[in-house]
Write a protein that holds these residues in place. Structure first.
Motif, PDB file in Angstrom:
ATOM      1  N   ASN A  33      37.227  17.586  28.991  1.00  0.00           N
ATOM      2  CA  ASN A  33      36.352  18.631  28.487  1.00  0.00           C
ATOM      3  C   ASN A  33      37.002  19.385  27.319  1.00  0.00           C
ATOM      4  O   ASN A  33      37.012  20.610  27.271  1.00  0.00           O
ATOM      5  CB  ASN A  33      36.019  19.602  29.624  1.00  0.00           C
ATOM      6  CG  ASN A  33      34.689  20.265  29.398  1.00  0.00           C
ATOM      7  OD1 ASN A  33      34.026  20.007  28.384  1.00  0.00           O
ATOM      8  ND2 ASN A  33      34.288  21.121  30.311  1.00  0.00           N
ATOM      9  N   CYS A  34      37.611  18.630  26.407  1.00  0.00           N
ATOM     10  CA  CYS A  34      38.338  19.224  25.289  1.00  0.00           C
ATOM     11  C   CYS A  34      37.573  18.918  24.004  1.00  0.00           C
ATOM     12  O   CYS A  34      37.434  17.768  23.618  1.00  0.00           O
ATOM     13  CB  CYS A  34      39.745  18.631  25.250  1.00  0.00           C
ATOM     14  SG  CYS A  34      40.741  19.224  23.910  1.00  0.00           S
ATOM     15  N   SER A  35      37.044  19.931  23.371  1.00  0.00           N
ATOM     16  CA  SER A  35      36.251  19.707  22.165  1.00  0.00           C
ATOM     17  C   SER A  35      37.164  19.383  20.988  1.00  0.00           C
ATOM     18  O   SER A  35      38.357  19.687  21.007  1.00  0.00           O
ATOM     19  CB  SER A  35      35.412  20.939  21.847  1.00  0.00           C
ATOM     20  OG  SER A  35      36.252  21.982  21.464  1.00  0.00           O
ATOM     21  N   SER A  36      36.605  18.784  19.957  1.00  0.00           N
ATOM     22  CA  SER A  36      37.411  18.433  18.785  1.00  0.00           C
ATOM     23  C   SER A  36      37.899  19.695  18.093  1.00  0.00           C
ATOM     24  O   SER A  36      38.932  19.700  17.425  1.00  0.00           O
ATOM     25  CB  SER A  36      36.589  17.566  17.830  1.00  0.00           C
ATOM     26  OG  SER A  36      35.338  18.156  17.592  1.00  0.00           O
ATOM     27  N   GLN A  37      37.150  20.783  18.282  1.00  0.00           N
ATOM     28  CA  GLN A  37      37.554  22.069  17.710  1.00  0.00           C
ATOM     29  C   GLN A  37      38.852  22.549  18.359  1.00  0.00           C
ATOM     30  O   GLN A  37      39.789  22.962  17.671  1.00  0.00           O
ATOM     31  CB  GLN A  37      36.441  23.078  17.987  1.00  0.00           C
ATOM     32  CG  GLN A  37      36.347  24.182  16.981  1.00  0.00           C
ATOM     33  CD  GLN A  37      35.200  25.120  17.329  1.00  0.00           C
ATOM     34  OE1 GLN A  37      34.401  24.848  18.230  1.00  0.00           O
ATOM     35  NE2 GLN A  37      35.108  26.218  16.629  1.00  0.00           N
ATOM     36  N   MET A  41      42.616  23.122  16.782  1.00  0.00           N
ATOM     37  CA  MET A  41      43.394  24.355  16.930  1.00  0.00           C
ATOM     38  C   MET A  41      44.779  24.039  17.496  1.00  0.00           C
ATOM     39  O   MET A  41      45.789  24.585  17.044  1.00  0.00           O
ATOM     40  CB  MET A  41      42.663  25.336  17.861  1.00  0.00           C
ATOM     41  CG  MET A  41      41.541  26.105  17.185  1.00  0.00           C
ATOM     42  SD  MET A  41      40.289  26.686  18.347  1.00  0.00           S
ATOM     43  CE  MET A  41      41.242  27.821  19.339  1.00  0.00           C
ATOM     44  N   LEU A  42      44.790  23.145  18.465  1.00  0.00           N
ATOM     45  CA  LEU A  42      46.050  22.731  19.084  1.00  0.00           C
ATOM     46  C   LEU A  42      46.967  22.105  18.040  1.00  0.00           C
ATOM     47  O   LEU A  42      48.157  22.410  17.968  1.00  0.00           O
ATOM     48  CB  LEU A  42      45.733  21.722  20.201  1.00  0.00           C
ATOM     49  CG  LEU A  42      46.914  21.137  20.962  1.00  0.00           C
ATOM     50  CD1 LEU A  42      47.561  22.186  21.838  1.00  0.00           C
ATOM     51  CD2 LEU A  42      46.451  19.981  21.832  1.00  0.00           C
ATOM     52  N   LYS A  43      46.370  21.282  17.200  1.00  0.00           N
ATOM     53  CA  LYS A  43      47.109  20.588  16.153  1.00  0.00           C
ATOM     54  C   LYS A  43      47.761  21.610  15.203  1.00  0.00           C
ATOM     55  O   LYS A  43      48.953  21.498  14.890  1.00  0.00           O
ATOM     56  CB  LYS A  43      46.125  19.704  15.384  1.00  0.00           C
ATOM     57  CG  LYS A  43      46.737  18.621  14.545  1.00  0.00           C
ATOM     58  CD  LYS A  43      45.624  17.679  14.114  1.00  0.00           C
ATOM     59  CE  LYS A  43      45.962  16.938  12.845  1.00  0.00           C
ATOM     60  NZ  LYS A  43      44.868  16.049  12.435  1.00  0.00           N
ATOM     61  N   THR A  44      46.985  22.604  14.802  1.00  0.00           N
ATOM     62  CA  THR A  44      47.503  23.632  13.895  1.00  0.00           C
ATOM     63  C   THR A  44      48.668  24.379  14.531  1.00  0.00           C
ATOM     64  O   THR A  44      49.691  24.632  13.882  1.00  0.00           O
ATOM     65  CB  THR A  44      46.380  24.645  13.556  1.00  0.00           C
ATOM     66  OG1 THR A  44      45.140  23.958  13.501  1.00  0.00           O
ATOM     67  CG2 THR A  44      46.640  25.341  12.249  1.00  0.00           C
TER      68      THR A  44
END
Lengths: 93, 265
Positions: A33-37, A41-44
């Motif tokens: 249930n992890c959106s691409s958004q 954010m995680l990536k940033t």
């Protein structure tokens, strides 16, 4: 390879197994249930933290959710990150 | 002991209503007292599939709102002893009923002495779904071997478990044996592996279902239909008997049939 298969088109995998593989991947994402958004954010945030210690290649950075075998032979979702390092920064102890 | 079973799927058009009708009839044939509840308010269909559309006086919303007694709204199926249908309202929407009211309704049906209450759940995961599962003791998830249906089934299994309906059972519907043999359709193992649930039964794609639905006579009582046999097996398994899965191998094609096939193209 037998003689006649030479004339045939190179066979693609049957669509049943294509369906299964595609589904497996889709469900890994659905289930966490992890959106691409959120992933973005995680990536940033990861870039921010790691950049304190090393210089990384942000273009080549790859973060995705996939799955791995768990101990009881089921599958569990994992966060997979491939972060190429350009150089280390000097960090004061 | 009575049990409330909800038939659900997430995706529409995979065979929830057909499954509900066939399981209800199948259980009644074996002497059980069964109530079929159409929880798809606004899109009532179980009545036509059962062939009981001309006998509706009151519906589920009438019962819930107290316009009639539960017994008045239950339509007795004259073909099957002990089988009753509680139809959905057609001119209302899903918000006309709350989960608490559905729970109360299920309790009421249990008190009426039904062995099984089978709830035909609407497609989707919104209010109608929440209502349909509210009073259920266990769930049966229907899916077909297609990516969209299996994906939705996975979502539904998660939602059922989040609502305390653990270990739902799976019915794999409309399996095309010819396609599976050619590798062009996911097989039983593929689907159960992906969804990680126990399988209750596999129903082959069968034109007898279309014909039965056209007539309003569930295929479970058609002794020649393979889908009917599959439903009879599922009914036995619901009753706790171990029934081997029927062979879904294609029937061998005779030389004459092959010859006919050659000229058809």
């Amino acid at each position: 390879m037998d003689f006649f298969s030479f004339f045939k088109k190179k066979s693609a995998p049957p669509s049943g197994s294509v369906a299964k593989d595609r589904l497996k991947l889709v469900l890994v994402h659905d289930r966490v249930n992890c959106s691409s958004q959120v992933l973005e954010m995680l990536k940033t945030d990861i870039i921010k933290v790691i950049s304190n210690y090393m210089e990384i290649d942000e273009e080549e950075l790859d973060i995705q959710i996939s799955q791995t075998q768990s101990e009881d032979n089921g599958t569990v979702p994992v966060l997979y990150a491939n972060i190429p390092i350009k150089s280390m920064r000097k960090v004061q102890d | 002991m009575s049990e409330v079973i909800v038939i659900t799927s997430g995706k529409g058009g995979v065979g929830k209503t057909t499954t509900s009708a066939n399981l209800g009839c199948g259980l009644a044939v074996l002497g059980k007292k069964v109530a079929l509840v159409d929880a798809d308010i606004g899109l009532r269909n179980l009545d036509v599939v059962m062939g009981l559309e001309n006998r509706i006086v009151y519906d589920l919303v009438d019962v819930v709102e107290g316009n009639c007694r539960l017994k008045q709204a239950l339509i007795k199926d004259k073909r099957y002893d002990g089988l009753f249908l509680l139809p959905a309202a057609q001119t209302r929407d899903k918000d006309a009923v709350s989960p608490e009211q559905m729970q109360k309704l299920c309790e009421g049906l249990k008190e009426e002495g039904f062995d099984y209450v089978i709830i035909d759940c609407p497609a989707g995961i919104e209010q109608g779904f929440k209502n349909a599962i509210a009073g259920a003791d266990r769930a049966i998830v229907v899916t077909t071997p297609e990516v969209s249906a299996v994906r939705d089934a996975d979502r539904i299994i998660g939602l059922l478990e989040a609502n305390g309906l653990n270990d739902p059972m799976l019915i794999l519907n409309r399996l095309r044996t010819d396609l599976v043999q050619r590798g062009e359709m996911m097989n039983i193992d593929d689907v159960t592996e992906i969804l990680a649930v126990d399988i209750l039964g596999v129903v082959p794609d069968d034109e007898a279902i279309v014909i039965a639905t056209n007539k309003g006579e569930p295929a479970v009582s058609n002794q020649e239909s393979r889908a009917g046999q599959a439903y009879r097996n599922i009914v036995q398994r619901i009753l706790g008997q171990e029934v081997p899965f029927m062979s879904l191998e294609e029937q061998p094609v005779s030389f004459f049939e092959k010859l006919k096939g050659l000229f058809r193209h």
